[in-house]
Write a protein that holds these residues in place. Structure first.
Motif, short mmCIF file in Angstrom:
data_model
loop_
_atom_site.label_atom_id
_atom_site.label_comp_id
_atom_site.label_asym_id
_atom_site.label_seq_id
_atom_site.Cartn_x
_atom_site.Cartn_y
_atom_site.Cartn_z
N GLU A 53 5.10 -13.74 -1.41
CA GLU A 53 5.99 -12.61 -1.73
C GLU A 53 5.40 -11.76 -2.85
OE1 GLU A 53 10.34 -12.31 -3.61
OE2 GLU A 53 10.30 -13.30 -1.65
N ALA A 54 4.84 -12.41 -3.87
CA ALA A 54 4.22 -11.69 -4.98
C ALA A 54 3.01 -10.89 -4.50
CB ALA A 54 3.82 -12.66 -6.08
N LEU A 55 2.22 -11.46 -3.59
CA LEU A 55 1.07 -10.74 -3.02
C LEU A 55 1.54 -9.50 -2.26
CD1 LEU A 55 -1.01 -13.77 -1.71
CD2 LEU A 55 -1.71 -12.19 -3.49
N ASP A 56 2.62 -9.64 -1.52
CA ASP A 56 3.17 -8.51 -0.75
C ASP A 56 3.71 -7.43 -1.70
OD1 ASP A 56 3.89 -7.21 1.66
OD2 ASP A 56 5.96 -7.88 1.41
N ILE A 57 4.36 -7.84 -2.77
CA ILE A 57 4.90 -6.89 -3.75
C ILE A 57 3.78 -6.10 -4.40
CG2 ILE A 57 6.00 -6.76 -6.03
CD1 ILE A 57 7.81 -9.09 -5.10
N LEU A 58 2.73 -6.79 -4.86
CA LEU A 58 1.62 -6.09 -5.51
C LEU A 58 0.89 -5.16 -4.55
CD1 LEU A 58 -0.29 -8.36 -8.05
CD2 LEU A 58 0.94 -6.26 -8.43
N THR A 59 0.78 -5.56 -3.29
CA THR A 59 0.15 -4.69 -2.29
C THR A 59 0.96 -3.41 -2.10
OG1 THR A 59 -0.72 -6.62 -1.14
CG2 THR A 59 -0.68 -4.56 0.08
N ASN A 60 2.28 -3.53 -2.04
CA ASN A 60 3.14 -2.35 -1.87
C ASN A 60 3.12 -1.45 -3.10
OD1 ASN A 60 3.92 -3.06 0.72
ND2 ASN A 60 5.73 -4.15 0.03
N ILE A 61 3.09 -2.03 -4.28
CA ILE A 61 3.14 -1.25 -5.51
C ILE A 61 1.83 -0.50 -5.76
CG2 ILE A 61 3.23 -1.44 -8.02
CD1 ILE A 61 5.26 -3.67 -7.66
N THR A 62 0.71 -1.18 -5.57
CA THR A 62 -0.59 -0.61 -5.95
C THR A 62 -1.35 0.01 -4.79
OG1 THR A 62 -1.72 -2.73 -5.66
CG2 THR A 62 -0.84 -2.23 -7.85
N GLY A 63 -1.05 -0.37 -3.57
CA GLY A 63 -1.80 0.15 -2.43
C GLY A 63 -3.16 -0.51 -2.29
N GLN A 64 -3.31 -1.68 -2.87
CA GLN A 64 -4.59 -2.38 -2.86
C GLN A 64 -4.31 -3.88 -2.73
OE1 GLN A 64 -7.29 -0.73 -5.75
NE2 GLN A 64 -7.99 -2.78 -6.29
N LYS A 65 -5.18 -4.61 -2.05
CA LYS A 65 -4.97 -6.04 -1.84
C LYS A 65 -5.22 -6.82 -3.12
CE LYS A 65 -6.18 -9.95 0.98
NZ LYS A 65 -7.17 -10.57 1.83
N PRO A 66 -4.27 -7.66 -3.54
CA PRO A 66 -4.43 -8.44 -4.77
C PRO A 66 -5.38 -9.63 -4.59
CG PRO A 66 -2.14 -8.42 -4.05
CD PRO A 66 -2.95 -7.79 -2.98
#
Length: 184
Positions: A53-66
Motif C-alpha cells: 500500500e505504501a509503494l502504491d501511495i508513493l507511486t501515485n504521489i510522485t509519479g515514479q516507482k519507489p
C-alpha cells in the motif's frame, strides 16, 4: 514543458539570491539538487500488504516507482531482522522534483490541519531541509476511500550549499511557508 518553479528559479530566484547573498559565481548560488520522499512502514514486519500500500501511495504521489528499503540491522524487541523490507523511498530530480515541490507548496501544505507554517530550524547543518507529514491523505491524488490506513512520510530537500542560512533563503524564494513566530 518546463515546470513553473524551474522557470521561476532560472528567471527570478538566481538573480535575487545573487544580490541578497553577495555571490558573484553562478556555481556558488544555492540550488535544489533533489527531493527524497521516504515512508517507514513498521507494520510491514507483520503484514506485507502495508508495504504494498505504501509503494502504491508513493507511486501515485510522485509519479515514479519507489525503491524498497531494508533494515540495516536486527532488533530483537521489534522482531526485526537484518534485510527485512521496512519502508520505501523515492528520489526526485529535474522536472519531477520541481512539479512535486510546486504541488507541495501550493496544494498540500495548505490542506494540512492546523497548519501554522514550517519550522525554519529543521535544517541539518549541511543545507538540507527535512519536513514530516503525519498523513498522506493531504495529497489530492489519493482517494481517501481506497487508503484507509493513515501513513506518514518524511520529505528531504537536498541543496548544493553547506550553509543553512543560504538554503533557507533558497527555499523562502521558492515560496516555502516558514513559520515566522508571530501568532495571529
Amino acid at each position: 514543458m518546463t515546470p513553473r518553479l524551474q522557470e521561476k528559479y532560472n528567471n527570478e530566484i538566481v538573480a535575487d539570491l545573487e544580490k541578497r547573498l553577495g555571490k558573484t559565481n553562478v556555481h556558488s548560488i544555492p540550488k535544489l539538487q533533489k527531493i527524497v520522499v521516504n515512508m517507514g512502514v513498521g507494520e510491514a514486519i507483520k503484514d506485507k500488504k502495508n508495504l504494498e500500500e505504501a509503494l502504491d501511495i508513493l507511486t501515485n504521489i510522485t509519479g515514479q516507482k519507489p525503491v524498497v528499503t531494508k533494515a540495516r540491522r536486527s532488533i530483537a524487541n521489534f522482531r526485526l531482522r537484518e534485510g527485512m523490507n521496512i519502508g520505501c523511498k523515492v528520489t526526485l530530480r529535474g522536472a519531477r522534483m520541481y512539479e512535486f515541490m510546486d504541488r507541495l507548496i501550493s496544494i498540500v501544505l495548505p490542506r494540512v490541519r492546523d497548519f501554522r507554517g514550517l519550522n525554519p530550524n529543521s535544517f541539518d547543518r549541511r543545507g538540507n531541509y527535512n519536513l514530516g507529514l503525519q498523513e498522506q491523505l493531504v495529497f489530492p491524488e489519493l482517494n481517501p476511500d481506497k487508503y484507509t490506513k493513515s501513513q506518514g512520510m518524511n520529505i528531504t530537500f537536498v541543496t548544493n550549499v553547506d550553509s543553512d542560512d543560504d538554503a533557507r533563503e533558497l527555499l523562502r524564494a521558492f515560496g516555502m511557508p516558514f513559520n515566522t513566530g508571530k501568532v495571529s
